[in-house]
Design an enzyme around this catalytic site. Structure first.
Site, short mmCIF file in Angstrom:
data_model
loop_
_atom_site.label_atom_id
_atom_site.label_comp_id
_atom_site.label_asym_id
_atom_site.label_seq_id
_atom_site.Cartn_x
_atom_site.Cartn_y
_atom_site.Cartn_z
N GLU A 96 19.98 10.62 13.27
CA GLU A 96 20.39 11.69 14.37
C GLU A 96 20.94 10.94 15.52
O GLU A 96 20.57 9.90 15.84
CB GLU A 96 19.14 12.48 14.57
N ASP A 97 21.56 11.76 16.37
CA ASP A 97 22.09 11.25 17.74
C ASP A 97 20.89 11.52 18.59
O ASP A 97 20.49 10.26 19.70
CB ASP A 97 23.23 11.94 18.43
N ASP A 100 15.78 16.08 21.22
CA ASP A 100 15.41 16.70 22.55
C ASP A 100 14.29 17.51 22.43
O ASP A 100 13.21 16.96 22.37
CB ASP A 100 16.83 17.54 22.75
N PHE A 150 21.84 15.64 30.53
CA PHE A 150 22.65 16.15 29.51
C PHE A 150 23.76 14.94 29.05
O PHE A 150 24.71 14.57 30.27
CB PHE A 150 23.47 17.19 29.53
N VAL A 151 23.77 14.11 27.99
CA VAL A 151 24.47 13.16 27.85
C VAL A 151 25.76 13.08 27.09
O VAL A 151 25.60 14.16 26.09
CB VAL A 151 23.84 11.89 27.51
N ASP A 157 28.66 15.39 22.20
CA ASP A 157 29.73 16.12 22.88
C ASP A 157 29.27 17.28 24.24
O ASP A 157 27.96 17.48 24.27
CB ASP A 157 30.18 17.19 21.95
N ARG A 163 32.99 13.02 22.39
CA ARG A 163 32.56 12.44 21.22
C ARG A 163 33.06 11.13 21.03
O ARG A 163 32.49 10.20 20.51
CB ARG A 163 32.65 13.24 20.08
P1 IMP Z 1 16.93 19.57 19.62
O1 IMP Z 1 16.84 20.36 18.20
O2 IMP Z 1 16.58 20.33 20.64
O3 IMP Z 1 15.98 18.35 19.32
O4 IMP Z 1 18.21 19.16 19.77
C1 IMP Z 1 18.91 18.20 19.02
C2 IMP Z 1 20.43 18.34 19.08
O5 IMP Z 1 20.89 19.04 20.19
C3 IMP Z 1 21.11 16.99 18.78
O6 IMP Z 1 21.24 16.71 17.53
C4 IMP Z 1 22.20 17.03 19.61
O7 IMP Z 1 23.26 17.55 18.82
C5 IMP Z 1 21.84 18.19 20.55
N1 IMP Z 1 21.59 17.60 22.04
C6 IMP Z 1 20.40 17.48 22.68
N2 IMP Z 1 20.41 16.88 23.89
C7 IMP Z 1 21.89 16.63 24.14
C8 IMP Z 1 22.40 15.94 25.08
O8 IMP Z 1 22.12 15.62 26.16
N3 IMP Z 1 24.00 15.81 24.86
C9 IMP Z 1 24.48 16.25 23.87
N4 IMP Z 1 24.02 17.06 22.64
C10 IMP Z 1 22.50 16.97 23.10
MG MG Z 2 22.54 16.02 16.56
#
Ligand code: IMP
Ligand code: MG
Length: 172
Positions: A96-97, A100, A150-151, A157, A163
């Site tokens: 995963e990237d 969050d 927010f990165v 993206d 990206r």
């Molecule tokens: P989560 O389900 O809230 O953990 O979010 C996961 C997904 O949200 C990640 O796989 C990202 O694609 C996107 N995401 C969360 N934080 C960021 C950020 O700071 N920048 C860009 N995408 C984010």
């Molecule tokens: Mg992701």
């Protein structure tokens, strides 16, 4: 791109990716794995990571989304394409990237648990944003801790843009 402040340089990212790959090469010594890249954000990380893995592996791609254009998680995970091969008795490495809220990670781990009896399942994320976590999910491996910013860049993206940056940064 000049409005983006650098958080992690290309060199820092590449060095850290190699360190994680070294740990995974050790973990999976003598094993085969299925590496599962979560599109779209993890694409750069997954590509660089698997190039540094020296074990037999198959690379799979799934597509999930939890952001709907804005810069806050929507709170709902949308499985755009989650077709996977038979992962029973396989070592699965999810790539995963960023984690969050952790909702995406939780959704995916639950999905795999419900559908397969894997040999092992590990979760590897480039970034870990612990401060915004809403679940008890922790990645098994991660590259960098970040705070509530927010990165963008290196796969991540903002409304589809940035990206392609080789570094990770944020808007001030
Ligand atoms: P989560 O389900 O809230 O953990 O979010 C996961 C997904 O949200 C990640 O796989 C990202 O694609 C996107 N995401 C969360 N934080 C960021 C950020 O700071 N920048 C860009 N995408 C984010
Ligand atoms: Mg992701």
């Amino acid at each position: 791109m000049n409005d983006i402040k650098v958080l992690f340089t290309e060199e820092q990212i590449q060095k850290r990716v190699k360190e994680i790959a070294d740990e995974l090469n050790e973990l999976y010594k003598g094993e085969e794995i299925y590496a599962v890249c979560v599109l779209k954000g993890a694409v750069m990380f997954a590509v660089d990571l698997v190039k540094n893995l020296h074990i037999p592996l198959k690379l799979e791609f799934i597509r999930l989304s939890s952001y709907n254009g804005g810069t806050k998680s929507s709170g709902r995970v949308n499985a755009v394409d989650i077709s996977l091969p038979d992962l029973n008795d396989k070592n699965v490495l999810i790539i995963e990237d960023i984690v969050d809220t952790g909702l995406t990670a939780k959704f995916l781990l639950d999905f795999i648990k419900t559908n397969f009896h894997t040999k092992s399942t590990k979760f590897c994320s480039l970034l870990d944003k612990k401060i915004t976590r809403k679940t008890d999910i922790e990645p098994d491996y991660y590259g960098f801790d970040i705070d509530d910013k927010f990165v963008v860049g290196y796969g991540l993206d903002d409304d589809g843009y940035y990206r392609n940056l080789k570094f990770i940064g944020y808007k001030e």
